[in-house]
Scaffold this active site. Structure first.
Site, mmCIF file in Angstrom:
data_model
loop_
_atom_site.group_PDB
_atom_site.id
_atom_site.type_symbol
_atom_site.label_atom_id
_atom_site.label_comp_id
_atom_site.label_asym_id
_atom_site.label_seq_id
_atom_site.Cartn_x
_atom_site.Cartn_y
_atom_site.Cartn_z
ATOM 1 N N SER A 20 40.903 13.070 -27.574
ATOM 2 C CA SER A 20 40.039 12.793 -26.573
ATOM 3 C C SER A 20 38.666 12.813 -27.399
ATOM 4 C CB SER A 20 39.887 13.690 -25.626
ATOM 5 O OG SER A 20 40.963 13.280 -24.261
HETATM 6 N N1 SAH Z 1 44.931 15.687 -23.842
HETATM 7 C C1 SAH Z 1 44.819 15.224 -25.339
HETATM 8 C C2 SAH Z 1 44.681 13.714 -25.145
HETATM 9 C C3 SAH Z 1 45.946 12.998 -24.975
HETATM 10 S S1 SAH Z 1 45.491 11.081 -25.646
HETATM 11 C C4 SAH Z 1 43.954 15.750 -26.836
HETATM 12 O O1 SAH Z 1 43.630 17.200 -26.952
HETATM 13 O O2 SAH Z 1 44.616 15.367 -27.159
HETATM 14 C C5 SAH Z 1 47.073 11.008 -24.147
HETATM 15 C C6 SAH Z 1 48.006 11.531 -24.875
HETATM 16 O O3 SAH Z 1 49.129 10.974 -22.982
HETATM 17 C C7 SAH Z 1 48.527 10.517 -25.837
HETATM 18 O O4 SAH Z 1 49.448 11.660 -26.535
HETATM 19 C C8 SAH Z 1 50.559 10.047 -25.081
HETATM 20 O O5 SAH Z 1 50.879 9.676 -25.604
HETATM 21 C C9 SAH Z 1 49.775 10.703 -23.331
HETATM 22 N N2 SAH Z 1 50.933 10.311 -22.729
HETATM 23 C C10 SAH Z 1 51.129 8.906 -21.982
HETATM 24 N N3 SAH Z 1 52.060 8.747 -21.285
HETATM 25 C C11 SAH Z 1 52.309 9.107 -20.715
HETATM 26 C C12 SAH Z 1 53.344 10.317 -19.980
HETATM 27 N N4 SAH Z 1 53.739 9.199 -19.213
HETATM 28 N N5 SAH Z 1 53.561 10.907 -19.693
HETATM 29 C C13 SAH Z 1 53.021 12.180 -20.730
HETATM 30 N N6 SAH Z 1 52.539 12.091 -21.656
HETATM 31 C C14 SAH Z 1 51.977 10.839 -21.891
#
Ligand code: SAH
Length: 214
Positions: A63
Site C-alpha cells: 500500500s
Molecule cells: N497490507 C499489505 C497490502 C496488501 S494488498 C501491505 O502492507 O503490503 C492486499 C492483500 O490482500 C493482497 O496481498 C491480497 O492477496 C490479500 N487478500 C485479498 N483477499 C484476501 C482474503 N480474502 N484473505 C486474505 N488476504 C486477502
C-alpha cells in the site's frame, strides 16, 4: 541494510505525509522506524520512499505510505491492542502496527506471498507478527475477539465473521467497493448493543478482497 541514506529518505517521506494531513505522531514515529525499502525487491530500492503503492509478488501491491498512515490513524491503536489484519501482502502495514506496540495477527490468501513474507518478517526481526495463510473472510475465530480489525483489500460488504470477532467498543477500518474503480474508506465502531456506527473517509484505491485461498 538500513543506513543513514534510507533514514534521510524516510524523514522526507514523513514530511510529505505531514503536508498531506497525517497528524498522529505515534503513526509517524512508527513509519519512521520501518525500513520500507526492505519490503521491495533490491532493484526497486529507490522507489521505496516515494509516496506510491508498488507491485509485489502474486500481482498484489504494497500500500501507499499515505494510505498506511491514514488507515493506521483511524484504528486508534493503543499499546497492547490485539489487531487483526486482512491482507498481509508485503507485511509492511503489520510492521507499522507492531512498532506502535500492538499485537498483530495477519491473514493472506496467497500461499506464495504468505510464505515469502513470513520469512522476510523473521529476517527483519519482526517475528512477533503472527501470520496465517487462509481466507480473511473467515477471520481467526480461535484468537478472537480483537480490539480492532484492519482490512487492506477492498471488500464488497462487511464480512460477517469479522464483525463477530470484533470487541464491543472496537473499530474496524475497511475500504469498501463502490461499483466504480475506486473505493471508499469506512470506520465501523461496535456499540455496546452490538450495532454499528459508520464513518466515511473518502476515496482510496485497493486490490479486491477475494474469497477462497490460492
Ligand atoms: N497490507 C499489505 C497490502 C496488501 S494488498 C501491505 O502492507 O503490503 C492486499 C492483500 O490482500 C493482497 O496481498 C491480497 O492477496 C490479500 N487478500 C485479498 N483477499 C484476501 C482474503 N480474502 N484473505 C486474505 N488476504 C486477502
Amino acid at each position: 541494510m538500513d543506513n543513514y541514506k534510507h533514514k534521510g529518505l524516510r524523514k522526507k517521506l514523513i514530511n510529505e505525509l505531514i503536508v498531506k494531513g497525517i497528524k498522529d505522531e505515534k503513526v509517524l514515529d512508527a513509519i519512521m522506524k520501518v525500513p520500507r525499502h526492505l519490503f521491495l525487491d533490491n532493484a526497486f530500492e529507490e522507489w521505496a520512499y516515494k509516496d506510491n503503492a508498488f507491485p509485489i509478488d502474486c500481482e498484489q501491491t504494497i500500500s501507499q505510505p499515505y494510505t498506511v498512515a491514514f488507515q493506521t490513524s483511524l484504528l486508534k491503536v493503543q499499546p497492547g491492542h490485539k489487531i487483526l489484519e486482512i491482507g498481509l501482502g508485503s507485511g509492511y502495514q503489520a510492521c507499522v502496527l507492531i512498532e506502535m506496540g500492538a499485537k498483530v495477527y495477519s491473514i493472506e490468501r496467497h500461499k506464495t506471498l504468505h510464505d515469502k513474507t513470513a520469512v522476510r518478517l523473521k529476517d527483519l526481526g519482526y517475528s512477533s507478527i503472527r501470520t496465517f495463510y487462509g481466507d480473511g473472510f473467515e477471520g481467526l475465530p480461535r484468537f478472537a475477539p480483537f480490539d480492532s480489525i484492519i482490512v487492506t483489500a477492498a471488500c464488497p460488504e462487511i464480512p460477517k465473521a469479522l464483525w463477530e470477532q470484533l470487541k464491543i467498543g472496537g473499530h474496524m477500518v475497511a475500504p469498501m467497493t463502490t461499483g466504480s474503480n475506486h473505493q471508499i474508506m469506512y470506520r465501523f465502531y461496535k456499540n455496546q448493543d452490538g450495532s454499528l456506527r459508520k464513518e466515511e473517509f473518502g476515496d482510496f484505491k485497493f486490490v479486491p478482497m477475494l474469497k477462497g485461498i490460492l
